[in-house]
Design a protein around this motif. Sequence first.
Motif, PDB file in Angstrom:
ATOM      1  N   ILE A 231       0.827  -1.307   0.029  1.00  0.00           N
ATOM      2  CA  ILE A 231      -0.255  -0.148  -0.228  1.00  0.00           C
ATOM      3  C   ILE A 231       1.011   0.920  -0.473  1.00  0.00           C
ATOM      4  O   ILE A 231       1.537   1.800   0.958  1.00  0.00           O
ATOM      5  N   GLY A 232       0.750   1.687  -1.181  1.00  0.00           N
ATOM      6  CA  GLY A 232       1.938   3.013  -1.812  1.00  0.00           C
ATOM      7  C   GLY A 232       1.009   4.626  -1.858  1.00  0.00           C
ATOM      8  O   GLY A 232       0.179   4.375  -2.079  1.00  0.00           O
ATOM      9  N   CYS A 233       1.766   4.876  -2.188  1.00  0.00           N
ATOM     10  CA  CYS A 233       1.022   6.346  -2.788  1.00  0.00           C
ATOM     11  C   CYS A 233       1.552   5.979  -4.312  1.00  0.00           C
ATOM     12  O   CYS A 233       1.979   5.580  -4.959  1.00  0.00           O
ATOM     13  N   SER A 234       0.381   7.458  -4.510  1.00  0.00           N
ATOM     14  CA  SER A 234       0.375   7.210  -6.242  1.00  0.00           C
ATOM     15  C   SER A 234       1.879   7.768  -6.941  1.00  0.00           C
ATOM     16  O   SER A 234       1.757   7.377  -8.777  1.00  0.00           O
TER      17      SER A 234
ATOM     18  N   HIS B  90       2.531 -10.647   4.094  1.00  0.00           N
ATOM     19  CA  HIS B  90       3.152  -9.070   4.234  1.00  0.00           C
ATOM     20  C   HIS B  90       2.316  -8.100   3.990  1.00  0.00           C
ATOM     21  O   HIS B  90       1.608  -8.556   2.613  1.00  0.00           O
ATOM     22  N   ILE B  91       1.927  -7.318   4.840  1.00  0.00           N
ATOM     23  CA  ILE B  91       1.340  -5.446   3.982  1.00  0.00           C
ATOM     24  C   ILE B  91       1.870  -4.635   4.346  1.00  0.00           C
ATOM     25  O   ILE B  91       2.614  -4.848   5.499  1.00  0.00           O
ATOM     26  N   ILE B  92       2.489  -4.695   3.388  1.00  0.00           N
ATOM     27  CA  ILE B  92       4.116  -3.436   3.748  1.00  0.00           C
ATOM     28  C   ILE B  92       3.152  -1.506   3.043  1.00  0.00           C
ATOM     29  O   ILE B  92       2.364  -1.430   1.898  1.00  0.00           O
TER      30      ILE B  92
ATOM     31  N   HIS C 121       3.573  -3.774   8.383  1.00  0.00           N
ATOM     32  CA  HIS C 121       5.412  -3.465   8.374  1.00  0.00           C
ATOM     33  C   HIS C 121       5.221  -1.985   8.055  1.00  0.00           C
ATOM     34  O   HIS C 121       4.041  -1.630   7.044  1.00  0.00           O
ATOM     35  N   GLY C 122       5.616  -1.023   8.708  1.00  0.00           N
ATOM     36  CA  GLY C 122       5.561   0.972   7.859  1.00  0.00           C
ATOM     37  C   GLY C 122       6.703   1.133   7.651  1.00  0.00           C
ATOM     38  O   GLY C 122       8.023   1.014   8.357  1.00  0.00           O
TER      39      GLY C 122
END
Length: 214
Positions: free
Chosen positions: A40-43, A92-94, A178-179
């Motif tokens: 899950i990240g920035c566009s 994992h969710i990053i 994870h962050g």
Amino acid sequence: MRTLKELFANNQAWAARINKQDPQFFLKLSRQQLPQYLWIGCSDSRVPANEIVGLLPGELFVHRNVANLVVHTDLNCLSVMQFAVDILKVRHIILCGHYGCSGVQAALRRDRLGLIDNWLRHVQDVRQKHEQVLVKSGGDAEASNRLCELNVIEQAANICHTSIARDAWERGQELTVHGWIYGLKDGLLRDLNFTVSQFGETQDRYQKALSEIA
Ligand code: CO
């Protein structure tokens, strides 16, 4: 008439290159995907998920939005997460933010940009929650970096509080949240030490990760 010809040319060259390395690659992938990771990240165009972590098609399930937010009522993000955890069984969710995030900077400066102000209101919430840390930072650039980091930790904690993560943990499914944060200037990832593998760890890891920032 086909437009954006150069992109189609790039695509043909890319597919040919992969086919040359592994003639079965696309055929195998077309049958199923078995990614281990949800990103899950920035566009932001400068933060291309697969490339940064050197993963091929099929290895990373991806959701991106402006300022990498995990909003409890965002059906888009929640649906991606539910599909990834319940169906694909990712391990994992990053949650990956990045320094120099325009969305975070706009929230910090309280810029008025239009409709997106409503979305970035969630970053403003993070800013207000951690006002004490941000006023201590020496200057705009540092405040921006701190808010980018704080936003990662808050959004990663939001993942842990979703019914999706909690249900997975309750039924004994292996899942780690994870962050991370990415540096536009050096292309490197940094782990912000928010790593949670069961719901009960959330609060402790959250506090620890925050204390390392402050
Ligand atoms: Co960004």
